[in-house]
Design a protein around this motif. Structure first.
Motif, PDB file in Angstrom:
ATOM      1  N   THR A 100       0.816  -1.211   0.000  1.00  0.00           N
ATOM      2  CA  THR A 100       0.000   0.000   0.000  1.00  0.00           C
ATOM      3  C   THR A 100       0.854   1.266   0.000  1.00  0.00           C
ATOM      4  O   THR A 100       1.883   1.346   0.665  1.00  0.00           O
ATOM      5  N   ALA A 101       0.374   2.231  -0.763  1.00  0.00           N
ATOM      6  CA  ALA A 101       0.885   3.601  -0.719  1.00  0.00           C
ATOM      7  C   ALA A 101      -0.337   4.459  -0.409  1.00  0.00           C
ATOM      8  O   ALA A 101      -1.333   4.422  -1.137  1.00  0.00           O
ATOM      9  N   TRP A 102      -0.273   5.183   0.698  1.00  0.00           N
ATOM     10  CA  TRP A 102      -1.439   5.939   1.168  1.00  0.00           C
ATOM     11  C   TRP A 102      -1.020   7.364   1.516  1.00  0.00           C
ATOM     12  O   TRP A 102       0.013   7.569   2.141  1.00  0.00           O
ATOM     13  N   ARG A 103      -1.848   8.339   1.126  1.00  0.00           N
ATOM     14  CA  ARG A 103      -1.501   9.734   1.374  1.00  0.00           C
ATOM     15  C   ARG A 103      -2.622  10.481   2.079  1.00  0.00           C
ATOM     16  O   ARG A 103      -3.796  10.269   1.776  1.00  0.00           O
ATOM     17  N   LEU A 104      -2.225  11.384   2.960  1.00  0.00           N
ATOM     18  CA  LEU A 104      -3.128  12.369   3.532  1.00  0.00           C
ATOM     19  C   LEU A 104      -2.732  13.720   2.954  1.00  0.00           C
ATOM     20  O   LEU A 104      -1.564  14.120   3.041  1.00  0.00           O
ATOM     21  N   GLU A 105      -3.696  14.414   2.331  1.00  0.00           N
ATOM     22  CA  GLU A 105      -3.484  15.750   1.778  1.00  0.00           C
ATOM     23  C   GLU A 105      -4.306  16.728   2.590  1.00  0.00           C
ATOM     24  O   GLU A 105      -5.528  16.590   2.666  1.00  0.00           O
TER      25      GLU A 105
ATOM     26  N   ASN B 211       2.269   4.224 -13.901  1.00  0.00           N
ATOM     27  CA  ASN B 211       2.783   3.487 -12.756  1.00  0.00           C
ATOM     28  C   ASN B 211       1.652   3.022 -11.837  1.00  0.00           C
ATOM     29  O   ASN B 211       1.696   1.907 -11.317  1.00  0.00           O
ATOM     30  N   ILE B 212       0.656   3.864 -11.637  1.00  0.00           N
ATOM     31  CA  ILE B 212      -0.488   3.456 -10.811  1.00  0.00           C
ATOM     32  C   ILE B 212      -1.141   2.225 -11.412  1.00  0.00           C
ATOM     33  O   ILE B 212      -1.470   1.269 -10.703  1.00  0.00           O
ATOM     34  N   ARG B 213      -1.343   2.229 -12.725  1.00  0.00           N
ATOM     35  CA  ARG B 213      -1.945   1.061 -13.386  1.00  0.00           C
ATOM     36  C   ARG B 213      -1.088  -0.191 -13.183  1.00  0.00           C
ATOM     37  O   ARG B 213      -1.602  -1.275 -12.911  1.00  0.00           O
ATOM     38  N   VAL B 214       0.233  -0.040 -13.319  1.00  0.00           N
ATOM     39  CA  VAL B 214       1.131  -1.184 -13.120  1.00  0.00           C
ATOM     40  C   VAL B 214       1.033  -1.694 -11.686  1.00  0.00           C
ATOM     41  O   VAL B 214       0.842  -2.896 -11.452  1.00  0.00           O
ATOM     42  N   GLN B 215       1.136  -0.792 -10.723  1.00  0.00           N
ATOM     43  CA  GLN B 215       1.147  -1.209  -9.322  1.00  0.00           C
ATOM     44  C   GLN B 215      -0.186  -1.825  -8.904  1.00  0.00           C
ATOM     45  O   GLN B 215      -0.214  -2.860  -8.240  1.00  0.00           O
ATOM     46  N   THR B 216      -1.295  -1.202  -9.284  1.00  0.00           N
ATOM     47  CA  THR B 216      -2.599  -1.772  -8.924  1.00  0.00           C
ATOM     48  C   THR B 216      -2.859  -3.063  -9.692  1.00  0.00           C
ATOM     49  O   THR B 216      -3.525  -3.960  -9.182  1.00  0.00           O
ATOM     50  N   GLY B 217      -2.299  -3.172 -10.890  1.00  0.00           N
ATOM     51  CA  GLY B 217      -2.397  -4.422 -11.644  1.00  0.00           C
ATOM     52  C   GLY B 217      -1.683  -5.571 -10.950  1.00  0.00           C
ATOM     53  O   GLY B 217      -2.022  -6.733 -11.143  1.00  0.00           O
ATOM     54  N   LEU B 218      -0.690  -5.246 -10.133  1.00  0.00           N
ATOM     55  CA  LEU B 218       0.040  -6.244  -9.347  1.00  0.00           C
ATOM     56  C   LEU B 218      -0.663  -6.557  -8.027  1.00  0.00           C
ATOM     57  O   LEU B 218      -0.150  -7.322  -7.213  1.00  0.00           O
ATOM     58  N   GLY B 219      -1.831  -5.919  -7.816  1.00  0.00           N
ATOM     59  CA  GLY B 219      -2.589  -6.157  -6.592  1.00  0.00           C
ATOM     60  C   GLY B 219      -2.276  -5.189  -5.462  1.00  0.00           C
ATOM     61  O   GLY B 219      -2.790  -5.330  -4.354  1.00  0.00           O
ATOM     62  N   LYS B 220      -1.441  -4.207  -5.725  1.00  0.00           N
ATOM     63  CA  LYS B 220      -1.113  -3.205  -4.708  1.00  0.00           C
ATOM     64  C   LYS B 220      -2.211  -2.131  -4.684  1.00  0.00           C
ATOM     65  O   LYS B 220      -2.950  -1.967  -5.653  1.00  0.00           O
ATOM     66  N   ARG B 221      -2.272  -1.408  -3.561  1.00  0.00           N
ATOM     67  CA  ARG B 221      -3.255  -0.331  -3.430  1.00  0.00           C
ATOM     68  C   ARG B 221      -2.542   1.016  -3.361  1.00  0.00           C
ATOM     69  O   ARG B 221      -1.543   1.157  -2.659  1.00  0.00           O
ATOM     70  N   VAL B 222      -3.091   1.980  -4.083  1.00  0.00           N
ATOM     71  CA  VAL B 222      -2.649   3.362  -4.015  1.00  0.00           C
ATOM     72  C   VAL B 222      -3.887   4.167  -3.637  1.00  0.00           C
ATOM     73  O   VAL B 222      -4.871   4.172  -4.367  1.00  0.00           O
ATOM     74  N   GLU B 223      -3.820   4.819  -2.476  1.00  0.00           N
ATOM     75  CA  GLU B 223      -4.996   5.489  -1.929  1.00  0.00           C
ATOM     76  C   GLU B 223      -4.597   6.835  -1.338  1.00  0.00           C
ATOM     77  O   GLU B 223      -3.440   7.036  -0.972  1.00  0.00           O
TER      78      GLU B 223
ATOM     79  N   LEU C 202       2.367   7.257   3.265  1.00  0.00           N
ATOM     80  CA  LEU C 202       2.686   6.118   4.133  1.00  0.00           C
ATOM     81  C   LEU C 202       2.799   4.885   3.243  1.00  0.00           C
ATOM     82  O   LEU C 202       1.880   4.580   2.481  1.00  0.00           O
ATOM     83  N   PHE C 203       3.920   4.197   3.350  1.00  0.00           N
ATOM     84  CA  PHE C 203       4.182   3.028   2.506  1.00  0.00           C
ATOM     85  C   PHE C 203       4.246   1.767   3.352  1.00  0.00           C
ATOM     86  O   PHE C 203       5.093   1.653   4.256  1.00  0.00           O
ATOM     87  N   ASP C 204       3.343   0.824   3.065  1.00  0.00           N
ATOM     88  CA  ASP C 204       3.358  -0.495   3.704  1.00  0.00           C
ATOM     89  C   ASP C 204       3.353  -0.428   5.234  1.00  0.00           C
ATOM     90  O   ASP C 204       3.837  -1.342   5.891  1.00  0.00           O
ATOM     91  N   SER C 205       2.814   0.644   5.781  1.00  0.00           N
ATOM     92  CA  SER C 205       2.765   0.819   7.248  1.00  0.00           C
ATOM     93  C   SER C 205       4.150   0.674   7.888  1.00  0.00           C
ATOM     94  O   SER C 205       4.264   0.291   9.054  1.00  0.00           O
ATOM     95  N   ARG C 206       5.205   0.982   7.096  1.00  0.00           N
ATOM     96  CA  ARG C 206       6.588   0.829   7.589  1.00  0.00           C
ATOM     97  C   ARG C 206       7.420   2.091   7.499  1.00  0.00           C
ATOM     98  O   ARG C 206       8.347   2.286   8.270  1.00  0.00           O
ATOM     99  N   ARG C 207       7.141   2.905   6.506  1.00  0.00           N
ATOM    100  CA  ARG C 207       7.899   4.139   6.345  1.00  0.00           C
ATOM    101  C   ARG C 207       6.990   5.182   5.713  1.00  0.00           C
ATOM    102  O   ARG C 207       5.989   4.853   5.076  1.00  0.00           O
TER     103      ARG C 207
END
Length: 178
Positions: free
Chosen positions: A20-25, A59-71, A121-126
């Motif tokens: 996961t890649a998650w952002r607060l704006e 890149n979003i299409r590639v990453q979400t195509g791999l099952g990752k989430r961008v939110e 926030l990436f993968d709840s790690r960094r």
């Protein structure tokens, strides 16, 4: 003064994350938006282009195509600023590419105790804490890996995501306030 990452490595965080890649704006406007041709088209009330074929959208299409989430969750004033209305309109392209962008009214965010910080926030790690000046100019990103800070960002993410609305529902709320 925070220690900023080398901005040439910024894009690497969006290919190297595992889940996961998650952002607060939280900002009311971003100088980079105001400087762009897409913003000028928005102000002229022209149809915004579908630029999802640009590197970020691809890149979003590639990453979400791999099952990752961008939110992300965007905090929006009531009534929204011009910059926030632009981001709401422009989000259609990101959403079409696979990113899930939601919105949260600022009074609700304040009631939840959400901070005024912009971060990824990436993968709840960094995390990357984004810094801006008073004119909304991007100054740089600070890498955060301290576990206590990461737990705090995870709590912020959970609260914001739980209360945020999908773009379509939020658009109807914006229309009813105008």
């Amino acid at each position: 003064m925070p220690k900023f990452i080398d901005d040439t490595t910024f894009a690497d965080y969006f290919t190297e994350f595992e889940h996961t890649a998650w952002r607060l704006e939280t900002r009311r406007e971003y100088a980079s938006d105001r400087a762009g041709a897409k913003y000028a088209r928005f102000l002229a009330r022209e149809t915004l282009p579908d630029d999802s074929d640009r590197p970020r959208g691809a890149n979003i299409r590639v990453q979400t195509g791999l099952g990752k989430r961008v939110e992300r969750v965007r905090i929006v004033d009531r009534p929204p600023t011009q910059g926030q209305l632009f981001l709401l309109a422009a989000a259609a392209t990101n959403n079409a590419a696979g990113e899930d962008i939601r919105n949260l009214w600022r009074p609700r965010a304040e009631a939840l105790g959400l901070p005024e910080e912009d971060f990824w926030l990436f993968d709840s790690r960094r995390a990357l804490l984004l810094h801006f000046d008073d004119e909304d100019e991007y100054l740089g990103s600070e890498l955060v890996e301290d576990p206590a800070h990461i737990v705090r960002y995870c709590r912020i993410r959970d609260a914001a995501w739980h209360h945020a609305l999908r773009r379509e529902g939020f658009l109807s709320e914006v229309a009813s306030t105008g």
